[in-house]
Design a protein around this motif. Structure first.
Motif, PDB file in Angstrom:
ATOM      1  N   LYS A  35      36.770  43.766  54.362  1.00 14.87           N
ATOM      2  CA  LYS A  35      37.575  42.319  54.469  1.00 14.87           C
ATOM      3  C   LYS A  35      37.062  41.938  53.016  1.00 14.87           C
ATOM      4  N   ALA A  36      35.829  41.972  52.570  1.00 11.00           N
ATOM      5  CA  ALA A  36      35.509  41.655  51.211  1.00 11.00           C
ATOM      6  C   ALA A  36      36.383  42.367  50.247  1.00 11.00           C
ATOM      7  N   ALA A  37      36.220  43.736  50.339  1.00 16.26           N
ATOM      8  CA  ALA A  37      36.760  44.611  49.512  1.00 16.26           C
ATOM      9  C   ALA A  37      38.646  44.453  49.251  1.00 16.26           C
ATOM     10  N   ASP A  38      39.075  44.076  50.412  1.00 10.83           N
ATOM     11  CA  ASP A  38      40.588  43.868  50.344  1.00 10.83           C
ATOM     12  C   ASP A  38      40.913  42.622  49.737  1.00 10.83           C
ATOM     13  N   ALA A  39      40.157  41.575  49.732  1.00 12.92           N
ATOM     14  CA  ALA A  39      40.226  40.369  48.886  1.00 12.92           C
ATOM     15  C   ALA A  39      40.015  40.527  47.560  1.00 12.92           C
ATOM     16  N   VAL A  40      38.925  41.314  47.327  1.00 10.43           N
ATOM     17  CA  VAL A  40      39.007  41.452  45.884  1.00 10.43           C
ATOM     18  C   VAL A  40      40.204  42.312  45.264  1.00 10.43           C
ATOM     19  N   LYS A  41      40.464  43.304  45.888  1.00 14.90           N
ATOM     20  CA  LYS A  41      41.704  44.318  45.445  1.00 14.90           C
ATOM     21  C   LYS A  41      42.925  43.132  45.471  1.00 14.90           C
ATOM     22  N   LYS A  42      43.208  42.155  46.373  1.00 13.46           N
ATOM     23  CA  LYS A  42      44.469  41.389  46.020  1.00 13.46           C
ATOM     24  C   LYS A  42      44.260  40.109  45.239  1.00 13.46           C
ATOM     25  N   ASP A  43      43.099  39.923  44.458  1.00 16.69           N
ATOM     26  CA  ASP A  43      42.852  39.028  43.572  1.00 16.69           C
ATOM     27  C   ASP A  43      43.304  39.434  42.326  1.00 16.69           C
ATOM     28  N   SER A  44      44.346  38.856  41.756  1.00 21.19           N
ATOM     29  CA  SER A  44      45.000  39.272  40.396  1.00 21.19           C
ATOM     30  C   SER A  44      44.298  38.707  39.406  1.00 21.19           C
ATOM     31  N   SER A  45      43.127  37.921  39.589  1.00 19.78           N
ATOM     32  CA  SER A  45      42.336  37.359  38.315  1.00 19.78           C
ATOM     33  C   SER A  45      41.195  38.267  38.265  1.00 19.78           C
ATOM     34  N   ILE A  46      41.216  39.122  38.939  1.00 20.70           N
ATOM     35  CA  ILE A  46      39.850  40.275  38.742  1.00 20.70           C
ATOM     36  C   ILE A  46      40.417  41.503  38.204  1.00 20.70           C
ATOM     37  N   GLU A  47      39.983  41.887  37.118  1.00 19.96           N
ATOM     38  CA  GLU A  47      40.499  43.212  36.571  1.00 19.96           C
ATOM     39  C   GLU A  47      39.793  44.332  37.511  1.00 19.96           C
TER      40      GLU A  47
END
Length: 477
Positions: A461-473
């Motif tokens: 769940k945490a990895a998916d959230a990072v993957k979807k966060d466009s502000s994180i390169e």
């Protein structure tokens, strides 16, 4: 490597270990972090020092330009900087003033300076309050080190710096194809124990999971906690061990998929198997009271003969030097094979270049900063570092002929036995949110009755959230 608690006796993990935890530029969300990094504007400093390039000065350092160096004061200490690397730089550039400072809270001290574009020239980014390295790169605050790695080595002018290093070193500090970070300490990770205690009791380092649990039963019967780590600030030691087992079960691509945020990477069967195996160790052989302890407190208990196995990196021996009693003999072993069908042998280990050093792209003397790293990467610089810290560097052959300590000897033997079967992950330095979440999920798994399924679901769940966060390169390997 590594890495980390807020304690002078602490070493970044490094990295290896490491690992980019902590208050990444003070734990703000990625978008806020980046705006904080560049809040001072995009203007370059009014002047950056530069000199004439020559065979003797390949990086074009201005000979009288001041240089500012900031080193994390942790498990490695700072004497390697003050007694080895700074004198080496000063010998080469005697007209240059080198300003040195140390800190236990890198982000707290340096965030305001990066925000205002007045950073020091070279930074050792480590400790529990290190800066978010991926965000710094994304914000344009970190110098591309290509020129350094292509420069002639200080100890062998006919060889480029990059060709004097252990394979994988440059890649370990690479972000989307460009090298921004020197991971300097070559750290081996495993399960540490007192060889003298084991010899006294006739215990042998186990290789299979059945041997491991059987030995833990004997250790527990002897009134010693078989296995533990510090939940307050060292849970990444433990998640590193879990992921090491996962890589040995399913092969190193298990970790590559996690790094690359591949769909379902955290719910892969090898990760579940590893989490389940270690959850059982935590439930049967751990000490729940250690959830609230810091790393040095549990490490002290091991020195006192109260804890048998402790997961850590090769900085441990130096970190505990002042508390290690006479007769205590540090040794390290690889994690036992979880299954009979593991894809990698039992001798395979997590080993990687760690302990991050970088040059500020907006500092006053980035060429001097890169030159400082070139001195660190000389054989004399690397040898002096190892003599003072009992930790290897990424410079090949730097310790040839050296008499080394029991723990470093044991680590070298483990690395030699591993051969080419060593591996590492990168997500912890790339995505601080995942590092933070993995620490918390690991403590739940090991101390609070968590299950492998819950651990994997939480991390996915945490990895998916990072993957979807466009502000994180996003970074790939």
């Amino acid at each position: 490597m590594s890495v980390t608690p807020e304690n002078p006796a602490e070493l970044s993990r490094r990295t290896v270990l490491r690992r980019a935890a902590a208050a990444g530029l003070l734990a703000t969300p990625a978008a806020g972090l980046l705006s904080a990094c560049v809040a001072g504007g995009d203007d370059e400093p009014t002047e950056q020092a530069a000199g004439e390039k020559s065979a003797d000065n390949p990086l074009g350092v201005k000979e009288d330009a001041p240089l500012e160096v900031v080193i994390f004061n942790g498990g490695l200490g700072t004497k390697y900087a003050t007694d080895v690397h700074i004198p080496s730089y000063k010998k080469k550039f005697p007209k240059a003033e080198v300003k040195f400072s140390q800190t236990e809270e890198v982000a707290t001290v340096l965030q305001p300076r990066f925000t205002s574009n007045t950073p020091p020239d070279m930074v050792n980014n480590a400790g529990s309050k290190l800066m978010d390295q991926g965000a710094l790169v994304q914000a344009g605050q970190v110098q591309d080190l290509t020129e350094l790695f292509d420069a002639p080595s200080l100890h062998d002018p006919n060889t480029k710096v990059k060709d004097t290093l252990i394979p994988g070193t440059v890649e370990q500090g690479t972000f989307n194809g460009k090298p921004y970070v020197l991971n300097y300490a070559f750290t081996v990770f495993g399960l540490w124990y007192d060889a003298a205690l084991f010899e006294k009791n006739g215990w042998t380092a186990p290789k299979t999971w059945a041997e491991f649990t059987a030995l833990c039963d004997k250790i527990k019967a002897a009134g010693i906690t078989p296995y533990s780590y510090a939940g307050a600030n060292a849970s990444y030691y433990q998640y590193l061990v879990i992921l090491t087992s996962a890589a040995k079960i399913g092969g190193p691509d298990v970790l590559k998929n996690i790094d690359n945020l591949e769909d379902g990477a955290w719910q892969a069967e090898p990760v579940k198997q590893a989490a389940a195996a270690w959850a059982e160790i935590g439930a049967k052989y751990g000490n729940k009271a250690h959830l609230g302890l810091k790393h040095t407190e549990v490490q002290l208990q091991q020195n006192q003969g109260k804890v048998a196995f402790y997961p850590s990196g090769s900085w441990l021996e130096n970190e505990q030097a002042k508390d290690t009693p006479p007769g205590f003999k540090y040794a390290v072993m690889p994690t036992p094979s979880v299954t009979a069908a593991d894809k990698l042998p039992q001798t395979a280990i997590y080993a990687a270049a760690g302990e991050m050093y970088f040059v500020a792209s907006k500092g006053k003397n980035p060429r001097g900063g890169m030159e400082y790293l070139r001195h660190m990467l000389s054989k004399d610089g690397a040898r002096g570092f190892t003599e003072l810290t009992k930790v290897l560097t990424v410079v090949k052959g730097a310790v040839d002929g050296m008499e080394i300590s029991p723990g470093l000897t044991s680590g070298n033997q483990m690395l030699s036995a591993a051969g080419s079967d060593y591996f590492a992950y990168r997500f912890d330095t790339w995505y601080k949110k995942l590092d933070d979440e993995c620490r918390a999920a690991t403590n739940e798994l090991m101390f609070n009755g968590g299950t492998a399924d819950k651990f994997c679901e939480r991390m996915q769940k945490a990895a998916d959230a990072v993957k979807k966060d466009s502000s994180i390169e996003k970074f790939k390997r």
